[in-house]
Design an enzyme around this catalytic site. Structure first.
Site, PDB file in Angstrom:
ATOM      1  N   SER A 121       0.497 -23.494 -22.897  1.00 46.14           N
ATOM      2  CA  SER A 121       1.184 -24.329 -23.789  1.00 46.14           C
ATOM      3  C   SER A 121       1.241 -24.075 -24.634  1.00 46.14           C
ATOM      4  O   SER A 121       0.869 -23.368 -25.223  1.00 46.14           O
ATOM      5  CB  SER A 121      -0.172 -25.580 -23.745  1.00 46.14           C
ATOM      6  OG  SER A 121       0.613 -26.432 -24.811  1.00 46.14           O
ATOM      7  N   TYR A 144       8.154 -25.769 -26.545  1.00 40.73           N
ATOM      8  CA  TYR A 144       8.930 -27.339 -26.876  1.00 40.73           C
ATOM      9  C   TYR A 144       9.708 -26.133 -27.627  1.00 40.73           C
ATOM     10  O   TYR A 144       9.226 -25.327 -29.323  1.00 40.73           O
ATOM     11  CB  TYR A 144       7.456 -27.336 -27.509  1.00 40.73           C
ATOM     12  CG  TYR A 144       6.781 -28.818 -26.420  1.00 40.73           C
ATOM     13  CD1 TYR A 144       6.999 -29.471 -26.034  1.00 40.73           C
ATOM     14  CD2 TYR A 144       5.184 -28.983 -26.410  1.00 40.73           C
ATOM     15  CE1 TYR A 144       6.726 -30.138 -25.298  1.00 40.73           C
ATOM     16  CE2 TYR A 144       4.408 -29.920 -25.870  1.00 40.73           C
ATOM     17  CZ  TYR A 144       5.223 -30.454 -25.117  1.00 40.73           C
ATOM     18  OH  TYR A 144       4.352 -31.674 -24.527  1.00 40.73           O
ATOM     19  N   THR A 170       9.686 -27.706 -21.860  1.00 36.26           N
ATOM     20  CA  THR A 170       9.128 -29.216 -21.648  1.00 36.26           C
ATOM     21  C   THR A 170      10.315 -30.738 -21.740  1.00 36.26           C
ATOM     22  O   THR A 170      10.128 -30.282 -23.444  1.00 36.26           O
ATOM     23  CB  THR A 170       7.871 -29.600 -22.036  1.00 36.26           C
ATOM     24  OG1 THR A 170       7.198 -28.886 -20.753  1.00 36.26           O
ATOM     25  CG2 THR A 170       7.416 -31.284 -21.868  1.00 36.26           C
ATOM     26  N   LYS A 244      10.676 -29.250 -17.475  1.00 38.22           N
ATOM     27  CA  LYS A 244       9.383 -29.594 -16.817  1.00 38.22           C
ATOM     28  C   LYS A 244      10.092 -31.622 -17.661  1.00 38.22           C
ATOM     29  O   LYS A 244      10.163 -31.353 -18.684  1.00 38.22           O
ATOM     30  CB  LYS A 244       8.150 -29.649 -17.568  1.00 38.22           C
ATOM     31  CG  LYS A 244       7.018 -30.525 -16.984  1.00 38.22           C
ATOM     32  CD  LYS A 244       5.423 -29.651 -17.705  1.00 38.22           C
ATOM     33  CE  LYS A 244       4.471 -30.726 -17.350  1.00 38.22           C
ATOM     34  NZ  LYS A 244       4.496 -31.834 -18.441  1.00 38.22           N
ATOM     35  N   HIS A 268       5.039 -36.029 -17.548  1.00 40.54           N
ATOM     36  CA  HIS A 268       3.907 -35.552 -17.945  1.00 40.54           C
ATOM     37  C   HIS A 268       2.404 -36.807 -18.637  1.00 40.54           C
ATOM     38  O   HIS A 268       1.896 -36.891 -19.493  1.00 40.54           O
ATOM     39  CB  HIS A 268       3.880 -35.762 -19.595  1.00 40.54           C
ATOM     40  CG  HIS A 268       3.782 -35.119 -21.041  1.00 40.54           C
ATOM     41  ND1 HIS A 268       5.227 -34.556 -21.309  1.00 40.54           N
ATOM     42  CD2 HIS A 268       3.216 -35.033 -21.410  1.00 40.54           C
ATOM     43  CE1 HIS A 268       4.562 -33.223 -22.679  1.00 40.54           C
ATOM     44  NE2 HIS A 268       3.803 -33.862 -22.373  1.00 40.54           N
TER      45      HIS A 268
END
Ligand code: FNR
Length: 373
Positions: A121, A144, A170, A244, A268
């Site tokens: 992440s 992100y 994402t 995603k 999510h």
């Protein structure tokens, strides 16, 4: 005790009463501080979508099939041309030091040992370089978008330099509202659990709102990515870009047509739009819209190998595991995560064998029956 401190230190061994992957969910509260556990377990809002994710799996049953020879069976597959031993990936989950003092490094070690692809992440509590050093060759980086393009580009460059094989951007969490469970437990992110990949960034430019402006539209959403940002992103990196957070078939088709390498059907884990459909319920229409062959991963609500079988039957090529990974990390560190992956694989193999499917490509909707109301 900080909110990140586990209720008990992670075990160096697997608890003897742990018999299936889902047991990690039952045991985790004993190994996590309550606020951290509630933050991980809950979703957003009133957890309507969290519940829907689990209920969706319960609506399907698997037909046993008889007398089929599966003695040459296996779980190998290729995802976007890359060979994998099994269809179990680790979903990007932020702030893993909430579950274990070594955080993502333990998870990465487990992924390496189990030949599982780990998706690290952006908001990891260890740097993406530390994660890369511990993970196996199949490691992907979840991105992100950052408010400043130069910061997004810097993350892409660091991910490529650290040997990540793909970018998973994402797009379903431009706003994340607090969940009721985390709020009720008084969760606050502890200081030892920081998004270290973002240190040194300037942060977004201050947004001045007029009195008539909305805190959401003109505020939080001002920096949210658009289709133009996605095109820009794909031009910045030579790595394959996955998206995603897809739930609508029209988005899936548009993303494929825009050149995205593959999609992750996901809500999510119920942590973004409370009231979104269960990912499993959205999956068949997306696969139908895309047709066979286009890479589709799936997450949200998987707690067993039988759940994996159902997701594959309804159109996914492979799945990503979110919360179970954190629960296993809390209970037994890298050993727990590796054990959880092994249990999921074996549960999948048992389900395949009894359903008469020797290989993943033999799994299809004809193996399932909807439970009568
Ligand atoms: C997440 N998820 C997530 N997704 C993402 O793209 N980037 C992230 O940083 C995070 N962080 C995160 C933290 C926590 C605590 C959870 C529980 C989840 C979502 C994750 O990748 C995945 O979509 C869901 O967890 C899948 O649902 P299950 O398997 O948890 O039911």
């Amino acid at each position: 005790m900080t909110t990140s401190a586990p209720a008990h230190a992670p075990l160096g061994s697997i608890p003897p009463d742990l018999r299936c992957a889902a047991d990690y969910e039952l045991l985790a509260p004993r190994f996590m501080a309550l606020p951290s556990h509630e933050y991980v377990a809950g979703g957003c809002g009133r957890d309507v979508t969290v519940a829907a994710n689990l209920a969706a799996f319960a609506q399907w049953t698997v037909y046993p099939r008889l007398l089929r020879d599966v003695s040459a069976g296996h779980t190998r597959l290729s995802i976007a041309g890359v060979p994998f031993d099994h269809p179990v990936l680790l979903a990007p989950v932020a702030f893993q030091k909430l579950a274990h003092p070594h955080g993502e490094i333990e998870t990465a070690r487990a992924a390496n040992a189990m030949q599982a692809c780990m998706v690290g992440s952006t908001l990891s509590s260890c740097t993406l370089e530390q994660v890369a050093a511990a993970a196996g060759p199949q490691r992907w980086f979840q991105l992100y978008f950052q408010p400043r393009r130069e910061d997004t580009r810097a993350l892409l460059e660091r991910a490529a330099a650290a040997g990540y094989q793909a970018i998973v951007v994402t797009l379903d969490a431009a706003i994340q509202t607090a969940g009721a469970r985390a709020l009720k437990a008084g969760f606050r992110m502890p200081p030892d659990c920081a998004p270290v990949n973002l240190l040194g960034q300037q942060g977004p430019a201050a947004i001045e709102l007029d009195p008539e402006d909305s805190r959401i539209f003109q505020g939080a959403m001002r920096n949210a990515p658009t289709w133009a940002d996605l095109s820009w992103l794909m031009a910045q990196t030579a790595l394959p870009v996955w998206v995603k957070g897809v739930l609508h078939p029209d988005d899936a088709v548009a993303l494929r047509d825009a050149g995205v390498a593959g999609i992750v059907v996901s809500n999510h884990g119920g942590r973004s739009l409370d009231g979104a459909p269960a990912s499993l319920d959205a999956l068949p229409a997306i696969r139908a819209a895309l047709g066979a062959g286009y890479p589709v991963l799936f997450d949200s609500g998987i707690r067993s190998g039988t759940d994996i079988f159902k997701a594959l039957a309804l159109g996914a090529d492979a799945v990503m595991i979110g919360r179970l990974q954190i629960y296993a990390l809390a209970v037994a560190g890298a050993l727990g995560v590796a054990h959880m992956i092994r249990l999921l694989r074996e549960e999948l193999e048992v389900c395949m064998a009894l359903a008469g499917c020797a290989t993943l490509d033999q799994i299809g909707p004809e193996n399932l029956m909807r439970r009568p109301c």
